[in-house]
Scaffold this active site. Structure first.
Site, PDB file in Angstrom:
ATOM      1  N   HIS A 139      -3.506   4.703   4.688  1.00 30.31           N
ATOM      2  CA  HIS A 139      -4.628   3.767   4.732  1.00 30.31           C
ATOM      3  C   HIS A 139      -5.871   4.403   4.114  1.00 30.31           C
ATOM      4  O   HIS A 139      -6.527   3.831   3.255  1.00 30.31           O
ATOM      5  CB  HIS A 139      -4.902   3.340   6.179  1.00 30.31           C
ATOM      6  CG  HIS A 139      -6.174   2.583   6.352  1.00 30.31           C
ATOM      7  ND1 HIS A 139      -6.340   1.304   5.860  1.00 30.31           N
ATOM      8  CD2 HIS A 139      -7.354   2.928   6.912  1.00 30.31           C
ATOM      9  CE1 HIS A 139      -7.565   0.884   6.136  1.00 30.31           C
ATOM     10  NE2 HIS A 139      -8.203   1.851   6.760  1.00 30.31           N
ATOM     11  N   ARG A 194       0.856  -1.185   0.000  1.00 32.63           N
ATOM     12  CA  ARG A 194       0.000   0.000   0.000  1.00 32.63           C
ATOM     13  C   ARG A 194       0.893   1.237   0.000  1.00 32.63           C
ATOM     14  O   ARG A 194       1.435   1.623   1.032  1.00 32.63           O
ATOM     15  CB  ARG A 194      -0.887  -0.031   1.261  1.00 32.63           C
ATOM     16  CG  ARG A 194      -2.017   0.983   1.242  1.00 32.63           C
ATOM     17  CD  ARG A 194      -2.654   1.087   2.616  1.00 32.63           C
ATOM     18  NE  ARG A 194      -1.838   1.905   3.482  1.00 32.63           N
ATOM     19  CZ  ARG A 194      -1.723   1.747   4.792  1.00 32.63           C
ATOM     20  NH1 ARG A 194      -2.344   0.774   5.411  1.00 32.63           N
ATOM     21  NH2 ARG A 194      -0.971   2.573   5.505  1.00 32.63           N
ATOM     22  N   TYR A 216       3.769   5.227  11.415  1.00 35.13           N
ATOM     23  CA  TYR A 216       4.058   3.834  11.787  1.00 35.13           C
ATOM     24  C   TYR A 216       4.949   3.081  10.804  1.00 35.13           C
ATOM     25  O   TYR A 216       5.249   1.932  10.997  1.00 35.13           O
ATOM     26  CB  TYR A 216       2.756   3.059  12.019  1.00 35.13           C
ATOM     27  CG  TYR A 216       1.718   3.194  10.898  1.00 35.13           C
ATOM     28  CD1 TYR A 216       1.826   2.423   9.747  1.00 35.13           C
ATOM     29  CD2 TYR A 216       0.646   4.071  11.012  1.00 35.13           C
ATOM     30  CE1 TYR A 216       0.890   2.532   8.728  1.00 35.13           C
ATOM     31  CE2 TYR A 216      -0.295   4.186   9.991  1.00 35.13           C
ATOM     32  CZ  TYR A 216      -0.169   3.419   8.854  1.00 35.13           C
ATOM     33  OH  TYR A 216      -1.087   3.533   7.856  1.00 35.13           O
TER      34      TYR A 216
HETATM   35  C1  LIG Z   1     -14.639  -5.669  11.455  1.00 33.85           C
HETATM   36  C2  LIG Z   1     -13.851  -4.416  11.256  1.00 33.85           C
HETATM   37  N1  LIG Z   1     -12.941  -4.050  12.181  1.00 33.85           N
HETATM   38  C3  LIG Z   1     -12.239  -2.922  12.028  1.00 33.85           C
HETATM   39  C4  LIG Z   1     -12.445  -2.120  10.933  1.00 33.85           C
HETATM   40  C5  LIG Z   1     -11.659  -0.830  10.771  1.00 33.85           C
HETATM   41  N2  LIG Z   1     -10.692  -1.029   9.659  1.00 33.85           N
HETATM   42  C6  LIG Z   1     -10.957  -0.579   8.422  1.00 33.85           C
HETATM   43  S1  LIG Z   1      -9.793  -1.028   7.321  1.00 33.85           S
HETATM   44  C7  LIG Z   1      -8.888  -1.831   8.499  1.00 33.85           C
HETATM   45  C8  LIG Z   1      -7.629  -2.540   8.102  1.00 33.85           C
HETATM   46  C9  LIG Z   1      -7.873  -3.615   7.097  1.00 33.85           C
HETATM   47  O1  LIG Z   1      -6.676  -4.111   6.637  1.00 33.85           O
HETATM   48  P1  LIG Z   1      -6.557  -5.103   5.416  1.00 33.85           P
HETATM   49  O2  LIG Z   1      -7.621  -6.134   5.473  1.00 33.85           O
HETATM   50  O3  LIG Z   1      -5.164  -5.580   5.378  1.00 33.85           O
HETATM   51  O4  LIG Z   1      -6.871  -4.198   4.153  1.00 33.85           O
HETATM   52  P2  LIG Z   1      -6.073  -2.893   3.697  1.00 33.85           P
HETATM   53  O5  LIG Z   1      -6.801  -1.715   4.304  1.00 33.85           O
HETATM   54  O6  LIG Z   1      -4.674  -2.999   4.148  1.00 33.85           O
HETATM   55  O7  LIG Z   1      -6.175  -2.858   2.222  1.00 33.85           O
HETATM   56  C10 LIG Z   1      -9.499  -1.726   9.740  1.00 33.85           C
HETATM   57  C11 LIG Z   1      -8.951  -2.269  10.995  1.00 33.85           C
HETATM   58  C12 LIG Z   1     -13.418  -2.535   9.997  1.00 33.85           C
HETATM   59  N3  LIG Z   1     -13.697  -1.812   8.905  1.00 33.85           N
HETATM   60  N4  LIG Z   1     -14.093  -3.682  10.174  1.00 33.85           N
END
Ligand SMILES: Cc1ncc(C[n+]2csc(CCOP(=O)(O)OP(=O)(O)O)c2C)c(N)n1
Lengths: 361, 326
Positions: A260, A256, A269
């Site tokens: 985020h 990425r 971080y």
């Molecule tokens: C069940 C849940 N917990 C927490 C969140 C908050 N949240 C949104 S994106 C994210 C990280 C997701 O990471 P990943 O699956 O690796 O996808 P990326 O964003 O890195 O593409 C979090 C913790 C959420 N949307 N849903």
């Protein structure tokens, strides 16, 4: 023992970071149109992404998740999907949505805070964006089960991030896909980070793809910045699903490159060094170099593409910005097919409130 | 026409729905060969085959998740959660997706699914098998929560729930699964959702209840009748959305209301009804609205569950209290 030795998963890569061929190329790569389509869509995805961030910074879009660095993954799986296949996307698949024919104006409308962004006929039966992480994995298994029950020839494709593989929903869906031999492909976009949590903290497993093995599913890793490798692995997995041979798990390794979301600051971080190294591997430059080497692409075409993409984006942004707000009644009209009388009362109340207590003329 | 129990009526409704609509499929734990732990799906797999009556892995989140996937593609999944105590893992899927898909896509996709679960106390079950948490689900915009109280209503409401184009949570009060029999067959009429049913006419006080508690409520009404007090009894049946019109019409007549439910008292559906009465019928109320409910405690294990569940006597006392209010 080194963790690497624990890796039971085949890894696919054809182009190195410099766009040099490191593996005998599959025959289809002689069809330059396929590669050029991928390239153009990735460039469109990247420019649209930059535009979306600019719109957010100027207060014209809500919080927005960038797809910078992982344009190749969704571009390839969406391009390989047939119209009546069902996409169950995650929130960084914008290039894929574009490849699937969903207008950028819809994507902007959605991130601009308007449900109608997921409503247009361009979406067909595809699922809209899913915010609670990994919950879409179950939907994908359900879609695939429906396709199988009805003997439809199509398949489901489900995308999710590396963080999503930690959730029970993911394991439950893989488990079912194995037990019921479902026509679905799960694509993990392993971009190394789940907000501030690195891949190493997400799981002690040396690969995320191997989570598919416990469900009895063929599982592969692929360089997610290499469209040729993605095409190979994804088209094989989709063919398997189409032939009734069941599901596949694919871990596409990328990075990425952005924050985020527009509400995040990744420099809190992760190190600049790491980011710099990741930029060296990014998918668009890699493919462009390869296309140049092959004589499939030149500077003039590049300039024409940039111009064309710019115009497309500008038009879509205007469409988005010119879309009037929905009427207040829209808050109520889509909850139920048969609206309960209590909601009818509240709808009247809301319309009165919106008109300052006066009835519409 | 033969007389059958409520669980048999559920089975018949499922059977007729599957017969009438090839898109209806069923899924859940142990619903296939075993016919469900309460036998609600007995015989259906033999009749309709593996592709329409599916035993799932033991994974409640998944059961709700795949139902949503199936429903959004045009199937009509009727999923069983073995006990309502295990419905909690489905809540994320129900709240975040099933209840919202139509709104989220402005009608492009929807979730015409039914999630069934036996619920409530009184059958000497282990922990987590006896709670009544219908209010948790009723709070969610986009869902319907339907609770039958007799074989006829189980049949008519479940058929309608399956015909409904939106998600319906169908909660089956297992304490009365086999408590009584009524005549039910394929000619038994479908019943409207979103409507309360007046079970007994009366002049002096309105008793409002749903599910298994309707049994004690009717007993109380009959005893009161012998003592010259005429109670009107309303079976709410659809908790969400709530048909206040029927309740208001009755309370405007009687001026008094007692609400009876098994669930905890606080923040329950009874509180919602009482609040609506306060908003819309304060001027006709001759006494404060009374609630006879379970306590705000954890549902006890079975040796003590009788102390938790409302009794006909409790209902009568509450009714007499409203009658003697000055
Ligand atoms: C069940 C849940 N917990 C927490 C969140 C908050 N949240 C949104 S994106 C994210 C990280 C997701 O990471 P990943 O699956 O690796 O996808 P990326 O964003 O890195 O593409 C979090 C913790 C959420 N949307 N849903």
């Amino acid at each position: 023992m080194e963790k690497k030795e624990l890796n039971p998963i085949p890894v696919y890569q054809y182009l190195d970071a410099e766009g040099e061929v490191i593996e005998r190329l599959p025959g289809w790569t002689r069809n330059k149109d396929i590669l050029l389509n991928y390239y153009c869509n990735m460039v469109l995805g990247r420019q649209a992404d930059a535009k979306a961030i600019a719109l957010q910074r100027t207060g014209k879009l809500g919080t927005y998740p960038s797809c910078l660095g992982q344009e190749a993954i969704s571009t390839v799986f969406c391009s390989l999907m047939e119209k009546d296949d069902v996409l169950i996307p995650y929130y960084r698949d914008h290039p894929g949505l574009l490849a699937r024919g969903i207008p950028l104006s819809d994507i902007l409308l959605y991130w601009g805070g308007d449900e109608r962004g997921s409503a247009s006929e361009h979406w067909g039966k595809d699922f809209p964006n899913c915010v609670p992480i990994a919950t879409q994995a179950g939907h994908a298994a359900g879609v695939a089960a429906a396709l199988k029950i009805r003997h439809e020839p199509n398949i489901a494709v489900c995308a999710l991030g590396d963080g999503a593989t930690s959730k029970g929903d993911f394991s439950e869906a893989l488990n079912l896909a194995g037990a019921w031999q479902l026509p679905v492909v799960f694509v993990i976009n392993n971009n190394q980070w789940a907000i501030s949590v690195p891949r190493t903290i997400q799981s002690g497993a040396p690969t995320l793809a191997q989570k598919g093995i416990s469900a009895g599913l063929p599982s592969y890793q692929v360089d997610g910045n290499d469209v040729i490798a993605l095409h190979e692995v994804l088209s094989e997995a989709m063919d398997r699903a189409r032939q009734g041979k069941g599901a596949t798990v694919i871990e596409a390794i990328s990075y990425r490159l952005g924050d985020h979301t527009t509400a995040d600051d990744a420099s809190r971080y992760r190190s600049g060094d790491e980011l710099q190294q990741a930029w060296n591997k990014e998918p668009i430059k890699r493919l462009r170099t390869f296309l140049h080497h092959r004589g499939y692409w030149d500077e003039q075409q590049e300039q024409a593409l940039i111009k064309d993409v710019g115009q497309q984006i500008e038009q879509n942004v205007q469409t988005y910005l010119n879309t009037p707000l929905p009427p207040v009644k829209d808050l109520f009209d889509y909850h139920y097919a048969n609206m309960p009388s209590t909601l009818k009362q509240q709808k009247q109340e809301a319309e009165l409130r919106a008109t300052g207590g006066k009835h519409h003329e | 026409m033969s007389k059958i129990t409520m669980v048999e009526a559920v089975n018949l409704a499922l059977d007729h729905a599957m017969e009438n609509n090839p898109d209806v499929v069923m899924l859940g734990e142990d619903i296939g060969v075993n016919g469900g732990v309460f036998r609600a799906t007995q015989g259906l797999r033999d009749k309709y085959g593996l592709k329409r009556v599916m035993d799932t892995p033991l994974a409640e989140t998944l059961i709700a998740g795949i139902s949503i996937g199936m429903a959004a593609q045009g199937l009509k999944p009727v999923a069983e959660i073995q006990f309502m105590g295990f419905i909690f893992p489905t809540m994320e899927q129900l709240i975040c997706h099933a209840a919202r898909m139509r709104n989220r896509t402005r009608g492009r996709l929807s979730c015409p699914m039914v999630l069934r679960a036996p619920f409530g106390g009184g059958i000497h079950a282990p922990e987590h098998h006896s709670e009544s948490t219908e209010a948790l689900l009723a709070h969610i915009p986009g869902l319907r929560v339907v609770i039958p109280s007799s074989p006829v209503r189980a049949y008519g409401l479940l058929r309608s729930a399956i015909n409904e184009p939106d998600p319906v949570i169908f909660l089956e009060p297992k304490r009365i699964y086999r408590a009584s029999k009524q005549e039910v067959d394929q000619n038994t009429p479908l019943l409207p959702l979103d409507k309360c049913f007046t079970l007994k006419q009366g002049q002096d006080v309105t008793l409002v209840s749903w599910g298994a508690s309707v049994k004690e409520t009717m007993e109380a009404a009959r005893t009161m009748e012998q003592h010259g007090v005429s109670a009107e009894v309303i079976d709410v049946a659809t908790i969400k959305p709530l048909d206040m019109e029927t309740i208001l019409t009755s309370v405007r007549k009687t001026g008094r209301c007692v609400i009876v439910h098994e669930a905890c008292k606080s923040f329950g559906a009874g509180a919602e009804i009482a609040a609506n009465l306060a908003e819309q019928a304060l001027s006709v109320l001759k006494a404060p609205v009374e609630r006879v409910t379970g306590f705000d405690t954890i549902m006890p294990y079975y040796r003590m569950e009788d102390h938790y569940l409302p009794k006909p006597d409790d209902i009568m006392k509450a009714a007499l209290k409203t009658l003697s209010f000055h």
